[in-house]
Design a protein around this motif. Structure first.
Motif, PDB file in Angstrom:
ATOM      1  N   ALA A   1      34.173  47.682  40.133  1.00  0.00           N
ATOM      2  CA  ALA A   1      34.089  47.278  41.537  1.00  0.00           C
ATOM      3  C   ALA A   1      34.894  46.005  41.781  1.00  0.00           C
ATOM      4  O   ALA A   1      35.587  45.882  42.801  1.00  0.00           O
ATOM      5  N   LEU A   2      34.821  45.071  40.836  1.00  0.00           N
ATOM      6  CA  LEU A   2      35.604  43.838  40.957  1.00  0.00           C
ATOM      7  C   LEU A   2      37.097  44.141  40.866  1.00  0.00           C
ATOM      8  O   LEU A   2      37.905  43.612  41.655  1.00  0.00           O
ATOM      9  N   ILE A   3      37.483  44.998  39.916  1.00  0.00           N
ATOM     10  CA  ILE A   3      38.891  45.381  39.794  1.00  0.00           C
ATOM     11  C   ILE A   3      39.375  46.064  41.073  1.00  0.00           C
ATOM     12  O   ILE A   3      40.456  45.759  41.597  1.00  0.00           O
ATOM     13  N   GLY A   4      38.564  46.976  41.599  1.00  0.00           N
ATOM     14  CA  GLY A   4      38.933  47.663  42.829  1.00  0.00           C
ATOM     15  C   GLY A   4      39.075  46.716  44.005  1.00  0.00           C
ATOM     16  O   GLY A   4      39.996  46.864  44.829  1.00  0.00           O
ATOM     17  N   ALA A   5      38.187  45.722  44.097  1.00  0.00           N
ATOM     18  CA  ALA A   5      38.264  44.746  45.179  1.00  0.00           C
ATOM     19  C   ALA A   5      39.549  43.927  45.089  1.00  0.00           C
ATOM     20  O   ALA A   5      40.234  43.699  46.096  1.00  0.00           O
ATOM     21  N   VAL A   6      39.887  43.488  43.887  1.00  0.00           N
ATOM     22  CA  VAL A   6      41.095  42.672  43.704  1.00  0.00           C
ATOM     23  C   VAL A   6      42.352  43.492  44.007  1.00  0.00           C
ATOM     24  O   VAL A   6      43.270  43.024  44.693  1.00  0.00           O
ATOM     25  N   VAL A   7      42.394  44.727  43.503  1.00  0.00           N
ATOM     26  CA  VAL A   7      43.556  45.586  43.754  1.00  0.00           C
ATOM     27  C   VAL A   7      43.701  45.871  45.245  1.00  0.00           C
ATOM     28  O   VAL A   7      44.806  45.836  45.802  1.00  0.00           O
ATOM     29  N   ALA A   8      42.586  46.150  45.920  1.00  0.00           N
ATOM     30  CA  ALA A   8      42.626  46.408  47.358  1.00  0.00           C
ATOM     31  C   ALA A   8      43.104  45.179  48.122  1.00  0.00           C
ATOM     32  O   ALA A   8      43.851  45.295  49.105  1.00  0.00           O
ATOM     33  N   GLU A   9      42.679  43.998  47.684  1.00  0.00           N
ATOM     34  CA  GLU A   9      43.150  42.769  48.321  1.00  0.00           C
ATOM     35  C   GLU A   9      44.647  42.583  48.128  1.00  0.00           C
ATOM     36  O   GLU A   9      45.352  42.136  49.037  1.00  0.00           O
ATOM     37  N   PHE A  10      45.145  42.928  46.957  1.00  0.00           N
ATOM     38  CA  PHE A  10      46.592  42.866  46.714  1.00  0.00           C
ATOM     39  C   PHE A  10      47.345  43.753  47.703  1.00  0.00           C
ATOM     40  O   PHE A  10      48.356  43.362  48.276  1.00  0.00           O
ATOM     41  N   VAL A  11      46.826  44.970  47.888  1.00  0.00           N
ATOM     42  CA  VAL A  11      47.505  45.918  48.776  1.00  0.00           C
ATOM     43  C   VAL A  11      47.418  45.460  50.222  1.00  0.00           C
ATOM     44  O   VAL A  11      48.403  45.500  50.962  1.00  0.00           O
ATOM     45  N   ALA A  12      46.219  45.003  50.640  1.00  0.00           N
ATOM     46  CA  ALA A  12      46.030  44.581  52.029  1.00  0.00           C
ATOM     47  C   ALA A  12      46.782  43.299  52.339  1.00  0.00           C
ATOM     48  O   ALA A  12      47.307  43.130  53.444  1.00  0.00           O
ATOM     49  N   GLY A  13      46.823  42.374  51.360  1.00  0.00           N
ATOM     50  CA  GLY A  13      47.512  41.106  51.572  1.00  0.00           C
ATOM     51  C   GLY A  13      46.892  40.267  52.661  1.00  0.00           C
ATOM     52  O   GLY A  13      47.591  39.545  53.385  1.00  0.00           O
ATOM     53  N   THR A  14      45.556  40.349  52.820  1.00  0.00           N
ATOM     54  CA  THR A  14      44.882  39.608  53.885  1.00  0.00           C
ATOM     55  C   THR A  14      44.862  38.120  53.580  1.00  0.00           C
ATOM     56  O   THR A  14      44.617  37.706  52.456  1.00  0.00           O
ATOM     57  N   GLY A  15      45.110  37.330  54.611  1.00  0.00           N
ATOM     58  CA  GLY A  15      45.098  35.879  54.452  1.00  0.00           C
ATOM     59  C   GLY A  15      44.066  35.256  55.365  1.00  0.00           C
ATOM     60  O   GLY A  15      43.180  35.916  55.903  1.00  0.00           O
ATOM     61  N   GLY A  16      44.172  33.949  55.563  1.00  0.00           N
ATOM     62  CA  GLY A  16      43.266  33.238  56.448  1.00  0.00           C
ATOM     63  C   GLY A  16      41.858  33.171  55.891  1.00  0.00           C
ATOM     64  O   GLY A  16      41.649  33.045  54.686  1.00  0.00           O
ATOM     65  N   THR A  17      40.885  33.307  56.810  1.00  0.00           N
ATOM     66  CA  THR A  17      39.485  33.177  56.404  1.00  0.00           C
ATOM     67  C   THR A  17      39.012  34.366  55.567  1.00  0.00           C
ATOM     68  O   THR A  17      37.998  34.274  54.889  1.00  0.00           O
ATOM     69  N   SER A  18      39.727  35.492  55.651  1.00  0.00           N
ATOM     70  CA  SER A  18      39.326  36.684  54.885  1.00  0.00           C
ATOM     71  C   SER A  18      40.110  36.815  53.586  1.00  0.00           C
ATOM     72  O   SER A  18      40.141  37.888  52.994  1.00  0.00           O
ATOM     73  N   ALA A  19      40.774  35.741  53.146  1.00  0.00           N
ATOM     74  CA  ALA A  19      41.583  35.792  51.933  1.00  0.00           C
ATOM     75  C   ALA A  19      40.694  35.769  50.704  1.00  0.00           C
ATOM     76  O   ALA A  19      39.798  34.928  50.576  1.00  0.00           O
ATOM     77  N   GLY A  20      40.945  36.702  49.787  1.00  0.00           N
ATOM     78  CA  GLY A  20      40.235  36.720  48.522  1.00  0.00           C
ATOM     79  C   GLY A  20      41.076  36.079  47.432  1.00  0.00           C
ATOM     80  O   GLY A  20      42.149  35.517  47.684  1.00  0.00           O
ATOM     81  N   LEU A  21      40.592  36.191  46.203  1.00  0.00           N
ATOM     82  CA  LEU A  21      41.304  35.578  45.083  1.00  0.00           C
ATOM     83  C   LEU A  21      42.656  36.248  44.830  1.00  0.00           C
ATOM     84  O   LEU A  21      43.593  35.601  44.353  1.00  0.00           O
ATOM     85  N   ALA A  22      42.765  37.539  45.144  1.00  0.00           N
ATOM     86  CA  ALA A  22      44.046  38.217  44.961  1.00  0.00           C
ATOM     87  C   ALA A  22      45.128  37.585  45.830  1.00  0.00           C
ATOM     88  O   ALA A  22      46.277  37.441  45.411  1.00  0.00           O
ATOM     89  N   TYR A  23      44.759  37.208  47.049  1.00  0.00           N
ATOM     90  CA  TYR A  23      45.724  36.556  47.947  1.00  0.00           C
ATOM     91  C   TYR A  23      46.154  35.202  47.372  1.00  0.00           C
ATOM     92  O   TYR A  23      47.335  34.828  47.457  1.00  0.00           O
TER      93      TYR A  23
END
Length: 264
Positions: free
Chosen positions: A193-215
């Motif tokens: 689940a953690l791997i999936g979250a990080v990979v999804a964040e990489f693909v989404a490239g979300t920044g700002g207040t919704s930025a995760g560690l992948a960003y």
């Protein structure tokens, strides 16, 4: 006579990896100082610690966002995986119809389908949760189904002779038997689940207040800020380790009094 602390199996399991890790960090720090490796190639542990301290607020907010997505995806994977397992165990035909599609989702790289999910689901957070859930659900589904099916034939016949209903057989025989398999699936699934979250964040490239560690990793890579990149990676690793420990503790709490896997 009480055994010395480090001779106890539990103490060795805790302190041995910590001691080994500290030794690796010390060797890493000393060797990289002696040979003067540039910080833009591989940072020293001290550089990573400084990056963690100086960017503590940003990294903490990003960690919370990544963990929010991970935990939501993990809970969704548990709920859906267990319910589908209950359905599968009621009929081999149902399992034969739907299991190939579960395998299809498992073997399809989340990087390939994440852009589609992000386009189809307007809420970015929900899209990331769904992506991570698709990665995490398979171990729970397969392990729980296996556990529900792996009942003693003699006990199953005994229940049937006594005219037990399907619900009684499920809850009083199959579910207790499936618990070790279920918790094994949880230990695997929490990391996925953690791997999936990080990979999804990489693909989404979300920044700002919704930025995760992948960003933060992406931004650090663009800026060649390797200490910050390693700091974010360190937090992801710690989060995954913490999830695994929590799932192991949960398994131990449920199984230690009756199942041999936790009694030894």
């Amino acid at each position: 006579m009480t055994k010395p602390l480090l001779n106890r199996p539990n103490a060795v399991r805790v302190f041995a990896p910590i001691f080994f890790g500290v030794c690796l960090l010390v060797v890493w720090e000393i060797v990289f100082r002696v040979i003067d490796v540039p910080i833009y190639l591989v940072p020293k542990p001290s550089d990573i610690a400084i990056a963690l301290y100086s960017n503590a607020h940003t990294l903490w907010q990003s960690l919370l966002m990544t963990m929010k997505i991970t935990l939501l995806a993990f809970l969704m994977a548990i709920a859906i995986g267990v319910l589908v397992s209950f359905l599968f165990v009621q009929s081999r035909v149902i399992e034969a119809c739907f299991m190939p599609y579960a395998i299809l989702f498992q073997v399809t790289p989340v990087v390939a389908i994440a852009p589609l999910i992000i386009i189809w689901i307007s809420n970015t957070t929900l899209a990331l949760v769904v992506c991570a859930m698709l990665v995490a659900i398979f171990p729970i589904l397969t392990n729980t189904t296996l556990g529900l099916r792996s009942v003693n034939p003699g006990l199953l016949n005994l229940f049937r002779i006594n005219k037990a209903s399907r619900w009684q057989i499920l809850m009083k025989l199959r579910v207790p038997n499936a618990l070790p398999y279920f918790f094994s699936g949880l230990r695997i699934s929490c990391g996925l689940a953690l791997i999936g979250a990080v990979v999804a964040e990489f693909v989404a490239g979300t920044g700002g207040t919704s930025a995760g560690l992948a960003y933060q990793i992406l931004q650090a890579g663009f800026q060649l800020n390797l200490p910050l990149m390693f700091a974010a990676l360190f937090l992801i690793t710690c989060a995954g380790l913490l999830l695994y420990i929590l799932m192991s503790m949960l398994s131990n709490a449920f199984l230690k009094k009756w199942h041999e896997s936790e009694m030894v």
